[in-house]
Design a protein around this motif. Structure first.
Motif, PDB file in Angstrom:
ATOM      1  N   ALA A   1       0.823  -1.200   0.000  1.00  0.00           N
ATOM      2  CA  ALA A   1       0.000   0.000   0.000  1.00  0.00           C
ATOM      3  C   ALA A   1       0.864   1.258   0.000  1.00  0.00           C
ATOM      4  O   ALA A   1       0.582   2.230  -0.714  1.00  0.00           O
ATOM      5  CB  ALA A   1      -0.933  -0.003   1.217  1.00  0.00           C
TER       6      ALA A   1
ATOM      7  N   LEU B   1      -6.876  -0.050  -3.240  1.00  0.00           N
ATOM      8  CA  LEU B   1      -6.855   0.216  -1.801  1.00  0.00           C
ATOM      9  C   LEU B   1      -8.197   0.795  -1.381  1.00  0.00           C
ATOM     10  O   LEU B   1      -8.929   1.351  -2.197  1.00  0.00           O
ATOM     11  CB  LEU B   1      -5.742   1.207  -1.451  1.00  0.00           C
ATOM     12  CG  LEU B   1      -4.312   0.823  -1.827  1.00  0.00           C
ATOM     13  CD1 LEU B   1      -3.375   1.997  -1.585  1.00  0.00           C
ATOM     14  CD2 LEU B   1      -3.852  -0.391  -1.023  1.00  0.00           C
ATOM     15  N   SER B   2      -8.507   0.692  -0.100  1.00  0.00           N
ATOM     16  CA  SER B   2      -9.739   1.285   0.398  1.00  0.00           C
ATOM     17  C   SER B   2      -9.579   2.791   0.541  1.00  0.00           C
ATOM     18  O   SER B   2      -8.461   3.312   0.640  1.00  0.00           O
ATOM     19  CB  SER B   2     -10.111   0.681   1.758  1.00  0.00           C
ATOM     20  OG  SER B   2      -9.177   1.094   2.746  1.00  0.00           O
TER      21      SER B   2
ATOM     22  N   GLU C   1     -10.306   4.484   3.095  1.00  0.00           N
ATOM     23  CA  GLU C   1      -9.739   4.726   4.420  1.00  0.00           C
ATOM     24  C   GLU C   1      -8.220   4.590   4.409  1.00  0.00           C
ATOM     25  O   GLU C   1      -7.505   5.374   5.050  1.00  0.00           O
ATOM     26  CB  GLU C   1     -10.342   3.757   5.445  1.00  0.00           C
ATOM     27  CG  GLU C   1     -11.809   3.970   5.739  1.00  0.00           C
ATOM     28  CD  GLU C   1     -12.729   3.462   4.634  1.00  0.00           C
ATOM     29  OE1 GLU C   1     -13.910   3.832   4.622  1.00  0.00           O
ATOM     30  OE2 GLU C   1     -12.246   2.671   3.784  1.00  0.00           O
ATOM     31  N   THR C   2      -7.721   3.605   3.654  1.00  0.00           N
ATOM     32  CA  THR C   2      -6.262   3.413   3.578  1.00  0.00           C
ATOM     33  C   THR C   2      -5.608   4.590   2.865  1.00  0.00           C
ATOM     34  O   THR C   2      -4.545   5.071   3.293  1.00  0.00           O
ATOM     35  CB  THR C   2      -5.934   2.106   2.834  1.00  0.00           C
ATOM     36  OG1 THR C   2      -6.479   1.006   3.568  1.00  0.00           O
ATOM     37  CG2 THR C   2      -4.422   1.915   2.702  1.00  0.00           C
TER      38      THR C   2
ATOM     39  N   ARG D   1      -5.518   7.464   5.299  1.00  0.00           N
ATOM     40  CA  ARG D   1      -4.544   7.214   6.372  1.00  0.00           C
ATOM     41  C   ARG D   1      -3.117   7.421   5.876  1.00  0.00           C
ATOM     42  O   ARG D   1      -2.289   8.045   6.562  1.00  0.00           O
ATOM     43  CB  ARG D   1      -4.710   5.789   6.909  1.00  0.00           C
ATOM     44  CG  ARG D   1      -3.676   5.392   7.966  1.00  0.00           C
ATOM     45  CD  ARG D   1      -4.013   4.053   8.571  1.00  0.00           C
ATOM     46  NE  ARG D   1      -4.120   3.003   7.576  1.00  0.00           N
ATOM     47  CZ  ARG D   1      -3.074   2.374   7.040  1.00  0.00           C
ATOM     48  NH1 ARG D   1      -1.842   2.720   7.375  1.00  0.00           N
ATOM     49  NH2 ARG D   1      -3.254   1.401   6.160  1.00  0.00           N
TER      50      ARG D   1
ATOM     51  N   THR E   1       2.492   1.996  10.533  1.00  0.00           N
ATOM     52  CA  THR E   1       1.050   1.776  10.455  1.00  0.00           C
ATOM     53  C   THR E   1       0.332   2.363  11.655  1.00  0.00           C
ATOM     54  O   THR E   1      -0.880   2.480  11.657  1.00  0.00           O
ATOM     55  CB  THR E   1       0.726   0.267  10.378  1.00  0.00           C
ATOM     56  OG1 THR E   1       1.325  -0.383  11.504  1.00  0.00           O
ATOM     57  CG2 THR E   1       1.266  -0.323   9.108  1.00  0.00           C
TER      58      THR E   1
END
Length: 259
Positions: A158, A198-199, A201-202, A205, A243
């Motif tokens: 990611a 990827l989402s 949210e990812t 973030r 992370t």
């Protein structure tokens, strides 16, 4: 969608709307000939569809301003964004082989494009085989780059995906002679996530982490790259982005030192 035909007499007395907007890596003579083949300009609002997958391949399109997403619909009905198109890029090339468009082309923002009839382009290049070879070479190289990008994304983490996207967009702007350290993301976080796998949210973030580490500055869709080196290190796999939260100054200094 508003279509504005370009009259033949207009072309000889006014600046052509496509002048200076064709890709710089397209052969100079071919750029001139293709410009002469432009039949109309089209105005689209965000969310408007230019072509649908499966439609007969009749036109090439040049993005003058704004941008588009190419959306592929799978057999299960799920949609996937496979590429983005920005100013100075030709769209629709993938339809050449099958004579049908292979993706939906949807405007990411208010956009202006030039429309080229394939019949007119074929008439021009048919009279000069070298021009045809240049066009086919350009088309094949563009598609090869797109396939290579998709292959690379499939094997990336990611962190590498977001670093790759930001650096690639910066390089596109640099090659176009535009300001490249600060740019607007035309797509939403969800659309970017669809492209990168990827989402939403990812995506949010990772961008927040990059900002906390002082690598980028994020203001809604405006991105400013403050330091390329950490992005290149993450892309090469030399270091991964934490992370967990990175609010502590010590953690921030350690991460930047690794980069």
């Amino acid at each position: 969608m508003k279509r504005h035909p370009i009259p033949a007499h207009f072309r000889s007395h006014h600046p052509h709307p496509c002048d200076g907007n064709l890709p710089a890596d397209l052969n100079a003579v071919l750029r001139q000939r293709v410009t002469e083949a432009a039949e109309a300009t089209l105005e689209l609002s965000r969310g408007e569809t230019l072509v649908h997958s499966g439609m007969p391949f009749k036109h090439l399109y040049l993005v003058v301003s704004g941008g588009f997403k190419a959306v592929e619909i799978g057999e299960d009905g799920q949609s996937q964004i496979v590429s983005f198109h920005y100013a100075r890029e030709l769209m629709g090339l993938s339809g050449f082989a099958q004579q049908r468009y292979t993706t939906d082309l949807i405007a990411l923002a208010p956009s202006l494009i030039c429309e080229f009839s394939m019949a007119a382009v074929e008439s021009i290049v048919g009279a000069d085989r070298s021009l045809l070879n240049h066009l086919l070479t350009y088309a094949s190289e563009s598609l090869a780059r797109a396939e290579h990008d998709q292959f690379r994304l499939g094997s990336m983490s990611a962190t590498q995906k977001i670093a790759s996207f930001l650096l690639h967009r910066q390089e596109q702007l640099r090659q176009a002679g535009e300001k490249c350290d600060q740019f607007e993301l035309l797509m939403t976080r969800e659309e970017l996530g669809s492209y990168l796998g990827l989402s939403m949210e990812t995506i949010s973030r990772l961008l927040s982490h990059l900002q906390e580490l002082g690598v980028v500055r994020v203001d809604k869709r405006l991105i400013e790259i403050l330091s390329e080196d950490p992005l290149r290190a993450w892309l090469d796999g030399a270091v991964t982005l934490p992370t967990s939260s990175c609010h502590k100054p010590a953690a921030k200094r350690a991460a930047l030192k690794l980069a």
